[in-house]
Design an enzyme around this catalytic site. Structure first.
Site, PDB file in Angstrom:
ATOM      1  N   GLY A   1      -4.260  -8.136  -6.156  1.00 61.08           N
ATOM      2  CA  GLY A   1      -5.005  -9.019  -5.267  1.00 61.08           C
ATOM      3  C   GLY A   1      -4.132 -10.173  -4.818  1.00 61.08           C
ATOM      4  O   GLY A   1      -4.088 -11.220  -5.478  1.00 61.08           O
TER       5      GLY A   1
ATOM      6  N   GLU B   1       8.115  -4.624  -7.179  1.00 62.79           N
ATOM      7  CA  GLU B   1       7.579  -3.800  -6.099  1.00 62.79           C
ATOM      8  C   GLU B   1       8.652  -3.405  -5.091  1.00 62.79           C
ATOM      9  O   GLU B   1       8.607  -2.320  -4.516  1.00 62.79           O
ATOM     10  CB  GLU B   1       6.456  -4.554  -5.384  1.00 62.79           C
ATOM     11  CG  GLU B   1       5.813  -3.769  -4.249  1.00 62.79           C
ATOM     12  CD  GLU B   1       4.659  -4.501  -3.604  1.00 62.79           C
ATOM     13  OE1 GLU B   1       4.093  -3.957  -2.647  1.00 62.79           O
ATOM     14  OE2 GLU B   1       4.315  -5.603  -4.053  1.00 62.79           O
TER      15      GLU B   1
ATOM     16  N   SER C   1      -3.150 -10.562  -0.821  1.00 62.14           N
ATOM     17  CA  SER C   1      -3.522 -10.918   0.556  1.00 62.14           C
ATOM     18  C   SER C   1      -4.973 -11.394   0.641  1.00 62.14           C
ATOM     19  O   SER C   1      -5.846 -10.919  -0.094  1.00 62.14           O
ATOM     20  CB  SER C   1      -3.338  -9.716   1.478  1.00 62.14           C
ATOM     21  OG  SER C   1      -1.995  -9.293   1.497  1.00 62.14           O
TER      22      SER C   1
END
Length: 396
Positions: free
Chosen positions: A133, A258, A135
């Site tokens: 969570g 990421e 954006s």
């Protein structure tokens, strides 16, 4: 740019990682059912929890996590090979993807021992699926302006022992409608003007009262994104990851996880492979199309170079470093490469309207043309990444 690239010394995958590749390929040959190119092209977003559990049964979810928490204790090079093979064949990885790549390493690094022992074995078994969570609506790429807020509840006899009260919403959350937990960046102190100060990360059980998940359907017809609403959600004290107020440092490290793998090179690889196979069949016994051969050669050269850069980033991870800026560089040029593939292949197919193009190739091209614009958005927009790179070069 030269100074930054100097930090990415050439590296090779070690012999043990290449031996592992044979094992992965054998597994995929037996466990991955045949699928059309347009379905395999959805590898990033292909949701198949049963397949993820079969991977987990081999110890291949959470491969870099320590054995004491259920992981395989493999190195970053082995994970590189595993990810490369999964994406090259178009395996559906979405169910375990985020937990394996980001959530598990984040909890290992910043979580409490109780959090590690509770969540990590479930991640490694593909029994706990995570989303992220970050954006929010109206925040664009300005992650530091998040408005979702966690307010501390003072412990007293009437409220059951304190904790946190969560209000707000997140958007573009991958697989939130399938996931068990979200790791969210929220404001726990101050206001949006405080920017990075006052941000914290929490593990949110998506089954808690007050959590609402609404899937968002995209142009391709898929609904892998969701908007998530938090309406007076009560979180226990142990939902906080790391120190209160240290969320920005933690989320920066999470984004490095990421961006640092080969994931940012292979999103269009199934389409490229399918097109090359079609070209080979079409050109049997015919004159070679020089323009198409040049396009294939250009993509092969770009991929070889990008792959070497990605392996160099992996070598830094294997050495215990945190190559944040280097990962941003590879992610930026990697997603540009991924976006070029469907555009070039569509142009090549359109240049010969009379060609007998099979429907499987056309569907894969159509899907990737629709979804490719997101490649430079997910994991940090191109503009944000280039700002990071500029700072890394001392230009900002």
């Amino acid at each position: 740019m030269t100074g930054l690239l100097d930090n990415l010394a050439p590296a090779l995958l070690p012999a043990h990682a290449e031996r592992f590749r044979d094992e992965v390929r054998a597994f995929l040959a037996s466990e991955l059912p045949p699928a059309s190119a347009d379905l395999r092209a959805r590898s990033w977003m292909g949701y198949d929890a049963a397949f993820s559990r079969r991977l987990a049964a081999r110890g291949w979810v959470g491969v870099t996590l320590p054995a004491e928490y259920g992981g395989a204790a493999m190195d970053a090079f082995s994970r590189f090979v595993l990810v490369e093979e999964l994406l090259a064949c178009g395996a559906p990885v979405s169910a375990h993807w985020i937990a394996d790549r980001q959530s598990g390493p984040l909890i290992l690094r910043y979580g409490t021992e109780a959090q590690r022992r509770f969540y990590l074995p479930k991640i490694c078994a593909a029994e706990a699926l995570f989303c992220i969570g970050m954006s929010e609506p109206n925040a664009g790429s300005d992650l530091a302006s998040v408005g979702t807020r966690a307010t501390r509840i003072e412990a007293d006899a009437g409220n059951g022992g304190g904790g946190w009260r969560l209000q707000g919403r997140k958007i573009w959350t991958t697989n939130a409608d399938h996931c068990d937990y979200m790791i969210a960046l929220v404001r726990s102190a101050g206001s949006a003007e405080d920017r990075q100060r006052g941000l914290s990360q929490f593990i949110i059980d998506l089954k808690l009262p007050g959590v609402t998940v609404r899937p968002i359907r995209d142009l391709s017809g898929d609904a892998h994104f969701s908007e998530v609403f938090f309406d007076d959600v009560r979180l226990a004290d142990d939902a906080l990851i790391g120190r209160e107020g240290a969320g920005w440092e933690q989320v920066t490290a999470e984004l490095a996880f990421e961006r640092s793998g080969p994931e940012r090179l292979y999103s269009s690889i199934v389409l490229l492979d399918r097109w090359i196979r079609w070209l080979s069949a079409q050109e049997a016994g015919q004159a070679t199309n020089a323009a198409q051969l040049a396009t294939v050669g250009r993509f092969a050269a770009h991929l070889a170079t990008l792959r070497q850069l990605s392996i160099a980033v992996t070598a830094k991870l294997a050495a215990g470093e945190s190559p944040i800026v280097e990962a941003a560089l590879v992610k930026d040029i990697g997603t540009e490469f991924e976006q070029q593939i469907p555009a070039a292949i569509e142009a090549a197919l359109g240049a010969d309207p009379a060609a007998d193009v099979d429907a499987d190739l056309l569907r894969a091209a159509a899907y990737l043309s629709q979804i490719a614009p997101t490649f430079s958005l997910r994991g940090g927009t191109r503009e944000i990444l280039r700002g990071m790179i500029a700072r890394g070069l001392g230009l900002r």
